[in-house]
Motif scaffolding. Sequence first.
Motif, mmCIF file in Angstrom:
data_model
loop_
_atom_site.group_PDB
_atom_site.id
_atom_site.type_symbol
_atom_site.label_atom_id
_atom_site.label_comp_id
_atom_site.label_asym_id
_atom_site.label_seq_id
_atom_site.Cartn_x
_atom_site.Cartn_y
_atom_site.Cartn_z
ATOM 1 N N ARG A 266 0.866 -1.182 0.000
ATOM 2 C CA ARG A 266 0.000 0.000 0.000
ATOM 3 C C ARG A 266 0.898 1.226 0.000
ATOM 4 O O ARG A 266 1.839 1.312 0.786
ATOM 5 N N ASN A 268 0.665 5.653 -0.623
ATOM 6 C CA ASN A 268 -0.180 6.816 -0.886
ATOM 7 C C ASN A 268 0.615 8.075 -0.566
ATOM 8 O O ASN A 268 0.874 8.386 0.597
ATOM 9 N N ASP A 284 0.740 6.404 -6.139
ATOM 10 C CA ASP A 284 0.041 5.330 -5.424
ATOM 11 C C ASP A 284 0.375 3.962 -6.029
ATOM 12 O O ASP A 284 -0.374 2.998 -5.854
ATOM 13 N N ASN A 286 2.710 0.702 -6.140
ATOM 14 C CA ASN A 286 3.607 -0.036 -5.250
ATOM 15 C C ASN A 286 4.982 -0.212 -5.865
ATOM 16 O O ASN A 286 5.145 -0.306 -7.091
#
Length: 298
Positions: A266, A268, A284, A286
């Motif tokens: 994850r 962000n 965003d 990975n």
Amino acid sequence: MHTTSFQNISKVLCFLVFVFVSKLSNAQLTDLARLEYSFMPKNKSDDHYTRLRGLINYPIELKNDTYIVVGAEYNQILLNLEDHYPFDVSGLSKIHVIDLNFGYTFKWNDNWRVGVKFNPRVASTLTKSLVSDDYFMNGGVYLINDRTKDENLKRPYRLILGLTYNATTGLPFPLPFVSYFREINDKWSFSLGVPKSNLKYALNAKNNVQAFVGLDGYLAHLQEPSLVNGQQVDNISLSVAIGGLGYEYLFTKHLVGYLYTGYTFRLNNVLRNEKRDEIYKLDDINTFYLRTGIKFKI
């Protein structure tokens, strides 16, 4: 459910993650000094993120097994934004996070110790003089049951329970904190908690390997706000969840070199307005993660 209520709930859930990257982890409670380098490239891009980190904590012994701990931590975050963006990114290139650490701990009874930690913070681009939005206040209260030195236990453990407050969450109340460490045998041990959990194997007296999952990130104020999509941007945040493998080399019992590498599941990286609502997503996707350094611990 009304749209406003849903937005409020979403905001709470989003910023809960920042509690777990507030550096109130078990590792922070036991580190006396640390020097660290982190690197994370943006996938399919020339952009990349690096962080240089240093901290020192100095315990002062009083009486009756009571201590005061004073210290400081500095993080310099470098955002190398080489891609094309529809706004000026020059003000985002360098972010500073400065923490002062004040702690107090005393023996409550034969098994439990109480710890209190207070962390005033500056998190900002620091391109101008400090303003009120650059300051944040973090802290926590902990109960610590450390049985790792108890020779009567076949499986020594350490349990930390607490309440933490973090100004970057936007929540006006403290949240629970739990960390649990246990030795399984002479070779295996594990830690459960946030921001990091791991399963560790001791190859020998000097070398350890581990599998880990963890959280990392920051939130900081932009002293030179810009307009993005017609809205003013005042803050920047990064939150990542990582899984991977780690290696530790014990120079001595207390001096440890380490290398962690893995992949985010994850990520962000977001520009936010004054209310910390999301305005523009920088990244965003990975990607690879690397963290290495040396620490001196209790």
